[in-house]
Motif scaffolding. Structure first.
Motif: not given
Ligand code: ZN
Length: 251
Positions: A11-13, A85-87, A238-244
């Motif tokens: 997410a940081k990257e 797809h939604l994420g 979805p985990l990545l989207v939340d972290a972002l």
């Protein structure tokens, strides 16, 4: 079990990247009920692509090729975009993803909210007449056993058959984006099919951080991937989207 620190690192990257590009393949649509055409339960296990999926086969015997296409259309008609797809649609909306290059023909990225989608293999949502050039949406032709043009010719879905060239604008744009990307997200593909297989190395050479989300390790994870997020795409994206979103939130 996926390490939370890896998600945060990815997410940081992405949050610091000025241009993030994604490359997707069959694996992202499997949870939507579309088996990889190349897998054991995929279309090519029952229909030899040499007989059913080349452009010359279509030109010489479109009725036969439509036996395979009807089955493909049945799969596509039922499919809905999944959480991956939604994420990715959400990532574009919040400004964290510029474009998606996809090898899929199922229109599920667009249905999931993505607007900038580069399609290497076309899209089955429309059909074209090879004789007169008229185009139709799949919806317009729904219910026709063998979709036929007003001129009487059998229509071909706008997917790239074997023996047809990848659309030139898709190639040019994706090469250009890959060489300026600062982060590349590889989702649901082992990127072995040409020319999609060149995108990760172009991005890597240009200095991009390569983040891979796949169920299993691939030749990419063994070579150029910087961050490997192992798991089901519908869980990891979805985990990545939340972290972002956390990464970008003002502190
Ligand atoms: Zn026609």
């Amino acid at each position: 079990m996926l390490d939370e620190r890896l998600i945060k690192h990815a997410a940081k990257e992405i949050a610091h990247s000025k241009l993030t590009l994604a490359l997707t393949g069959a694996g992202i649509s499997v949870p939507s009920g579309i088996p990889d055409f190349r897998s054991a339960d995929g279309l090519w296990a029952r229909y030899d692509p040499a007989e059913y999926a080349t452009i010359s086969a279509f030109r010489s015997n479109p009725l036969k090729v439509w036996e395979m296409l009807r089955e493909m259309e049945d799969l596509l008609r039922r499919a809905q975009p999944n959480l991956a797809h939604l994420g990715m649609g959400e990532m574009e909306r919040i400004g964290c993803l510029q474009s998606i290059i996809t090898q899929n023909i199922d229109n599920l990225h667009q249905a999931g909210g993505s607007r900038d989608v580069i399609e290497y293999h076309g899209n089955a949502a429309s059909l074209t007449c090879l004789a007169c050039g008229r185009r139709f949406s799949r919806k317009e032709k729904e219910g026709e056993y063998t979709p036929t043009c007003l001129c009487g010719n059998i229509l071909k879905p706008d997917v790239i058959f074997f023996g047809e060239a990848i659309p030139e604008d898709a190639l040019n744009r994706s090469f250009h984006l890959a060489s300026s990307a600062q982060a590349l997200l590889v989702v649901g593909t082992s990127a072995v099919v040409s020319p999609a297989n060149t995108i990760p190395s172009i991005a890597k050479r240009s200095g991009a951080c390569v983040i891979e989300i796949n169920q299993e390790r691939t030749h990419l994870s063994e070579s150029i991937t910087d961050i490997f997020l192992e798991g089901d795409v519908v869980a990891v994206v979805p985990l990545l989207v939340d972290a972002l979103k956390k990464e970008r939130a003002p502190r």
